[in-house]
Design a protein around this motif. Structure first.
Motif, PDB file in Angstrom:
ATOM      1  N   ALA A  72      60.133  26.886  29.247  1.00  0.00           N
ATOM      2  CA  ALA A  72      59.938  25.773  29.743  1.00  0.00           C
ATOM      3  C   ALA A  72      60.361  25.447  30.998  1.00  0.00           C
ATOM      4  O   ALA A  72      59.876  24.881  31.896  1.00  0.00           O
ATOM      5  N   THR A  81      58.087  23.559  34.041  1.00  0.00           N
ATOM      6  CA  THR A  81      58.698  22.741  35.150  1.00  0.00           C
ATOM      7  C   THR A  81      58.609  23.388  36.456  1.00  0.00           C
ATOM      8  O   THR A  81      58.213  22.545  37.486  1.00  0.00           O
ATOM      9  N   MET A 100      60.320  14.379  31.222  1.00  0.00           N
ATOM     10  CA  MET A 100      59.943  15.561  30.084  1.00  0.00           C
ATOM     11  C   MET A 100      59.815  14.429  28.766  1.00  0.00           C
ATOM     12  O   MET A 100      60.766  13.747  28.543  1.00  0.00           O
ATOM     13  N   SER A 120      60.353  15.574  25.211  1.00  0.00           N
ATOM     14  CA  SER A 120      60.932  16.763  24.447  1.00  0.00           C
ATOM     15  C   SER A 120      60.699  16.566  23.073  1.00  0.00           C
ATOM     16  O   SER A 120      60.225  15.328  22.849  1.00  0.00           O
ATOM     17  N   ARG A 168      64.200  23.996  25.343  1.00  0.00           N
ATOM     18  CA  ARG A 168      63.150  23.761  26.153  1.00  0.00           C
ATOM     19  C   ARG A 168      63.631  22.585  27.189  1.00  0.00           C
ATOM     20  O   ARG A 168      63.313  22.609  28.307  1.00  0.00           O
ATOM     21  N   TYR A 225      63.687  22.997  31.316  1.00  0.00           N
ATOM     22  CA  TYR A 225      63.521  21.997  32.169  1.00  0.00           C
ATOM     23  C   TYR A 225      64.474  21.505  33.012  1.00  0.00           C
ATOM     24  O   TYR A 225      64.300  21.453  34.543  1.00  0.00           O
ATOM     25  N   LYS A 226      65.738  21.241  32.736  1.00  0.00           N
ATOM     26  CA  LYS A 226      66.849  20.923  33.620  1.00  0.00           C
ATOM     27  C   LYS A 226      67.296  22.208  34.672  1.00  0.00           C
ATOM     28  O   LYS A 226      67.317  21.711  35.606  1.00  0.00           O
ATOM     29  N   ILE A 246      63.933  11.996  30.510  1.00  0.00           N
ATOM     30  CA  ILE A 246      63.612  12.422  29.509  1.00  0.00           C
ATOM     31  C   ILE A 246      63.575  11.437  28.247  1.00  0.00           C
ATOM     32  O   ILE A 246      64.334  10.556  27.867  1.00  0.00           O
ATOM     33  N   PHE A 276      56.472  17.252  31.909  1.00  0.00           N
ATOM     34  CA  PHE A 276      56.365  18.522  31.170  1.00  0.00           C
ATOM     35  C   PHE A 276      56.763  17.873  29.819  1.00  0.00           C
ATOM     36  O   PHE A 276      57.508  17.282  29.337  1.00  0.00           O
ATOM     37  N   ALA A 292      56.912  18.869  25.748  1.00  0.00           N
ATOM     38  CA  ALA A 292      57.212  20.439  25.139  1.00  0.00           C
ATOM     39  C   ALA A 292      56.465  20.899  23.992  1.00  0.00           C
ATOM     40  O   ALA A 292      56.898  21.618  23.250  1.00  0.00           O
ATOM     41  N   TYR A 339      52.590  22.836  26.288  1.00  0.00           N
ATOM     42  CA  TYR A 339      53.403  23.991  26.077  1.00  0.00           C
ATOM     43  C   TYR A 339      52.555  24.486  24.447  1.00  0.00           C
ATOM     44  O   TYR A 339      52.666  23.711  23.523  1.00  0.00           O
TER      45      TYR A 339
END
Length: 337
Positions: free
Chosen positions: A165, A169, A182, A184, A196, A200-201, A216, A245, A247, A275
């Motif tokens: 992840a 990102t 994101m 998620s 994930r 990202y964070k 998110i 992004f 997940a 992903y």
């Protein structure tokens, strides 16, 4: 007419025990005796009873594999690798679709016990205490695939979800994006959900970009429907995002479909990275840039680990498999002037 092992022994003029040894590849007979037994089997068209043979050899030459969703492309790619390795070792595969349902999982574990499978591959679900106790009672090897257990000592094969992840990102950042959202999965999922999100964070933090909860959307799962419903919510909360992004590829494809409905052009107005690298990712419009898990190889490696335990009695080390970004057309590079 259905012939028995007694008929084979009578025609070959040997004992039933000798026929059994020939069938199970054991020693204690001459080449001439083996030929007589094999000729008798061929003449009678005798089909050995698999269950009876398993009682003698203590092996069923079958392994069980449990999937939360057997019809998905994710599962089919893992299964292809498992079946390839199993065929090489002369074994068959019993496939169980648990639908992520505890009672159904327990039912299938009971079935695999009754079928006397030689080992179990457990895919993409958390191992609960109830599952682990049942697997322990079966007294056969178990290997986890695309999941792991912090609590129970079971070997596993998976990608490092947090790192993958992060890579996804960070790829968006390197493509010039700073306002990245994101989509998620379930944040309560400690195997694929929260790791994930953490990746990202971490990528945003490393590059000095803001991390805010409004960027998110937490879904119940990783499905197309989750992505389709999640993107409008995300854009309503954060209309200035230039990239997302997702997940999973399914989430990403749902988001692309939702973007089409909203009149948002991918990647001109919004870039999306997925992903998994499922086969459908390259069929999307536009073709989806994504982080690839080597799913078929993961299935093959997990099965080989299982056979190593079953055939050699050796301990095996867990495996973290490599991931990589597959560049297609759903991410736009931002060029600053």
């Amino acid at each position: 007419m259905s012939y028995t092992i007694k008929d084979v022994a009578k025609l070959a003029n040997v004992s039933i025990a000798t026929v059994s040894r020939v069938l199970n590849g054991q020693s204690g007979f001459s080449k001439a005796t083996e030929e007589k037994v094999l000729n008798a089997i061929k003449e009678l068209g005798y089909q050995p009873n698999a269950f009876a043979r398993s009682l003698i050899s203590k092996k069923s030459n079958t392994v069980g594999i449990l999937f939360p969703e057997v019809s998905s492309q994710f599962s089919s790619k893992i299964l292809r690798g498992v079946e390839e390795a199993s065929h090489h070792h002369g074994s068959s595969v019993i496939v169980c679709n648990t639908a992520s349902h505890g009672q159904r999982t327990m039912k299938y574990l009971q079935l695999l016990t009754e079928k006397r499978v030689d080992g179990v591959l457990f895919v993409s679900e958390m191992i609960t205490e109830e599952y682990y106790n049942t697997l322990e009672s079966m007294q056969i090897p178990v290997v986890l695939v695309s999941t792991e257990s912090y609590q129970y000592p079971l070997p596993f094969v998976k990608v490092d979800d947090k790192h993958a992840a992060f890579t996804a990102t960070d790829y968006l950042v390197k493509m010039g994006h700073s306002k990245i959202g994101m989509l998620s999965g379930n944040k309560e999922d400690i195997i694929a959900g929260q790791p994930r999100i953490d990746g990202y964070k971490q990528a945003l933090a490393l590059r000095g970009h803001d991390i805010t909860d409004k960027n998110i959307i937490h879904s119940q799962g990783f499905s197309f429907k989750d992505g389709f419903a999640g993107l409008p919510k995300l854009l309503e909360q954060s209309p200035d995002l230039t990239a997302v992004f997702a997940a999973s590829d399914a989430l990403a494809l749902g988001a692309i479909s939702s973007a089409y409905k909203l009149g948002v052009k991918i990647p001109d107005d919004l870039s999306i990275i997925g992903y998994d690298n499922l086969p459908i990712a390259e069929m999307a419009i536009p073709p989806l840039t994504t982080v690839a898990q080597p799913l078929e190889e993961m299935g093959m490696v997990a099965a080989e680990m299982l056979f190593t335990i079953m055939e050699q009695g050796k301990r095996v080390e867990s495996r973290i498999m490599p991931h990589s970004v597959v560049e297609r057309e759903s991410v736009k590079k931002i060029i600053f002037t």
